[in-house]
Design an enzyme around this catalytic site. Structure first.
Site, PDB file in Angstrom:
ATOM      1  CB  SER A  97      51.905  22.758  46.264  1.00  0.00           C
ATOM      2  OG  SER A  97      52.624  22.402  45.580  1.00  0.00           O
TER       3      SER A  97
ATOM      4  CG  LEU B 292      48.455  16.769  45.562  1.00  0.00           C
ATOM      5  CD1 LEU B 292      48.446  15.651  46.332  1.00  0.00           C
ATOM      6  CD2 LEU B 292      49.013  16.231  44.100  1.00  0.00           C
TER       7      LEU B 292
ATOM      8  CB  CYS C 285      40.020  45.714  33.328  1.00  0.00           C
ATOM      9  SG  CYS C 285      40.044  46.595  34.626  1.00  0.00           S
TER      10      CYS C 285
ATOM     11  CD  GLU D 281      49.194  50.304  34.080  1.00  0.00           C
ATOM     12  OE1 GLU D 281      47.420  50.468  33.244  1.00  0.00           O
ATOM     13  OE2 GLU D 281      49.766  49.111  34.119  1.00  0.00           O
TER      14      GLU D 281
ATOM     15  CG  HIS E 130      37.688  42.055  36.375  1.00  0.00           C
ATOM     16  ND1 HIS E 130      39.249  41.622  36.106  1.00  0.00           N
ATOM     17  CD2 HIS E 130      38.761  43.053  36.800  1.00  0.00           C
ATOM     18  CE1 HIS E 130      40.130  42.320  35.446  1.00  0.00           C
ATOM     19  NE2 HIS E 130      39.910  43.775  36.689  1.00  0.00           N
TER      20      HIS E 130
ATOM     21  CD  GLU F   1      37.452  38.717  34.724  1.00  0.00           C
ATOM     22  OE1 GLU F   1      36.323  39.092  34.451  1.00  0.00           O
ATOM     23  OE2 GLU F   1      38.272  39.451  35.679  1.00  0.00           O
TER      24      GLU F   1
HETATM   25  N1  GLN Z   1      46.361  48.198  34.361  1.00  0.00           N
HETATM   26  C1  GLN Z   1      45.111  48.842  34.493  1.00  0.00           C
HETATM   27  C2  GLN Z   1      45.076  49.908  35.812  1.00  0.00           C
HETATM   28  O1  GLN Z   1      44.966  49.423  36.943  1.00  0.00           O
HETATM   29  C3  GLN Z   1      44.263  47.707  34.090  1.00  0.00           C
HETATM   30  C4  GLN Z   1      44.284  47.019  35.980  1.00  0.00           C
HETATM   31  C5  GLN Z   1      43.173  45.443  34.810  1.00  0.00           C
HETATM   32  O2  GLN Z   1      43.574  45.236  34.338  1.00  0.00           O
HETATM   33  N2  GLN Z   1      42.658  44.742  36.270  1.00  0.00           N
HETATM   34  O3  GLN Z   1      43.785  50.410  34.881  1.00  0.00           O
END
Ligand code: GLN
Length: 535
Positions: A14, A16, A381, A405, A506, A508
């Site tokens: 794997s 490659l 995020c 969290e 996100h 990106e």
């Molecule tokens: N842990 C955070 C959440 O669940 C951020 C998640 C993340 O960065 N994708 O909200």
């Protein structure tokens, strides 16, 4: 015209670059205006990638339609410059799940349910569903894993059978190791790979060979002989300066034309598309200047877990004519009050997404360093959640601020569980996922960067900014730069005294070489400006 198929199978080992080869083929087909869609098969029994550990498996990629898929989808989208959908991801988990559900319904009543034909037929019908619903000119199937694995054996049998019904070109990606840089390229392992492939009933139409140095004529001749193909069907895929040059490298060898000819497709190029790609690749290969960005994260040992961040920075580099040098900083190392020694010298600091407790305080220290020293900051995020926590603690003086969290009983719960997440107990596919709209405020830097106030970005999270702190933090100078259209969820925040932007999204995941993410471009540009100011 019926849809035609290209199947990419890797042998020997794997890693490659099957994803890059598949993506380059998608790019080549688009250069000739052929509509090509990828399908990826992954042998694992997870239903999707969402429940996997990015530290082991690499990044979990999210599509517009909420699917959590293999990181290869990121490469496909970045090369093909189009948004894909979850039906293109077929996993062992989905296949077995679907066959077992049918068995329970009684759809196979009286039969003993088997790998062949039930599981293989299920795979073929999932592939044909894509053909039926989308009618692409070509479907390019990447078979995950290596030929000889148990996990993908039934899928290889399925594509063997697929080729009995549909025009299918098989491509074997292999590798020619050389013991030293100038050493002889060895083909024996590749020959063993062929044997496994032939045993499975698949004869390659093309062989693409990875190698460090350019494939030499002797090795090429052997690779052709043992694969039963002519030498001009062996394609060099030796190391290059950037993955994005692979489509062009294939074109130098006329692989595009040979593939089109075997598929019976027209070879009229779209020269504008080719020129645009070449120009971008040139920018990646020979930028005018460079800039140094620090990524403060927790999985920095496995850079694959931040693949999209890394590529978004390459795209932003191409857009700003700069080479973005990445410094991966393990956040736990920033927990000893040593931010100065680890972060000075950086032109910009980025905190990417993440889950779990480890390294959180180090990330907060990194963000504080960026704010106090006016180093451009981009938070993604988790990077937004921690930017809010840092601001609450160190600017607004709200001690014991945190995300629930990490600290359930924090006095100031700046980040808390999304209302929609309360009561969710199943982990698979239950986060706030996929493309969500956002409205950017008129005074925000983000709006300037996007050039519009209505945007859409992909998401993957369970926690969210706690609105009861909006006024307090605003009073202390934090800009709430974007919310969901109903105003209920904070999506973007900004510092006012220096470049500092963070988003719950996100961006990106939607960055492409040809369409870089505006936030990343703005961040790299601000970092370049900060660097020039230092001089
Ligand atoms: N842990 C955070 C959440 O669940 C951020 C998640 C993340 O960065 N994708 O909200």
């Amino acid at each position: 015209m019926p849809t035609k198929y290209v199947v990419i199978l890797g042998s020997m080992m794997s890693g490659l670059g099957k994803g890059v080869v598949t993506s380059s083929i998608l790019r080549l087909l688009d250069f000739y205006d052929h509509d090509a869609l990828p399908i990826k098969f992954d042998g694992y029994l997870n239903y999707d990638c969402g429940t996997m550990n990015p530290y082991r498996h690499g990044e979990v990629f999210v599509l517009d339609d909420r699917s959590e898929v293999d990181m290869d989808f990121g490469i496909y989208e970045r090369f093909a410059n189009r948004s894909l959908t979850g039906d293109l991801s077929i996993t062992g988990g989905k296949l077995f799940g679907s066959v077992i559900a049918k068995e329970r319904k009684g759809e196979y009543l009286g039969e003993d349910v088997q790998i062949i034909p039930h599981l293989t037929n299920e795979a073929i019908s999932m592939i044909e569903a894509v053909e039926r619903t989308r009618k692409p000119d070509v479907i390019v199937i990447e078979v995950g894993g290596t030929v000889g694995d148990i996990e993908n054996s039934y899928f290889i049998e399925a594509v063997r059978q697929l080729a009995l019904k549909h025009q299918t070109v098989f491509i074997n990606l292999t590798y020619a190791p050389a013991l030293e840089v100038v050493g002889e390229q060895k083909t024996k392992p590749a020959q063993v790979g062929y044997r496994l492939l032939l045993q499975a009933g698949v004869r390659p139409d093309f062989v693409i060979c990875r190698s460090r140095e350019k494939l030499n004529p002797k090795a090429r001749a052997k690779l052709a002989l043992f694969a039963n193909i002519s030498e001009d069907r062996v394609v060099d895929d030796s190391d290059a300066g950037t993955i994005y040059s692979l489509p062009l490298h294939f074109m130098e060898q006329d692989f595009d034309l040979k593939l089109l000819s075997v598929l019976g497709l027209s070879s009229k190029p779209n020269n504008a598309k080719i020129a645009k790609w070449k120009e971008k690749v040139e920018k990646v290969l020979s930028p005018k200047t460079e800039v140094s960005i620090g990524i403060v994260g927790k999985y920095t040992e496995l850079i694959d877990s931040y693949a999209s961040i890394k590529e978004a920075l390459v795209h932003a580099g191409a857009a700003t004519n700069s080479r973005v040098n990445l410094n991966w900083i393990e956040s736990e190392n920033l927990e000893k009050g040593n931010a100065d020694s680890l972060l000075s010298g950086l032109d910009g600091i980025l905190v990417p997404g993440g889950f779990g407790n480890r390294g959180i305080e180090g990330m907060i220290n990194g963000i504080r360093y960026a704010r106090e020293n006016k180093v451009p900051y981009l938070g993604i995020c988790l990077g937004m959640q921690l930017m809010a926590v840092e601001y609450a603690r160190n600017v607004a003086g709200l001690e014991d601020s945190n995300s629930t969290e990490f600290e359930k009983d924090a006095k100031n719960k700046i980040i808390h569980l999304l209302p929609s997440q309360r009561g969710v107990d199943k982990k698979g596919g239950t986060m706030r996922l996929g493309l969500w709209e956002c409205l950017l405020s008129s005074d925000s830097v983000s709006k300037k960067l996007y050039g519009t106030d209505k945007i859409g970005e992909r998401h993957r999270h369970r926690y969210e900014f706690n609105n009861s702190y909006c006024d307090k933090l605003k009073e202390k100078g934090l800009r709430i730069a974007g919310t969901t259209p109903d105003g209920k969820l904070v999506e973007f925040i900004e510092w006012k005294d220096s470049f500092g932007i963070a988003t719950q999204a996100h961006p990106e995941l939607r960055s492409r070489l040809e369409a870089p993410a505006p936030l990343f471009v703005g961040f790299v540009a601000a970092s370049l400006a900060a660097k020039n100011q230092k001089k």
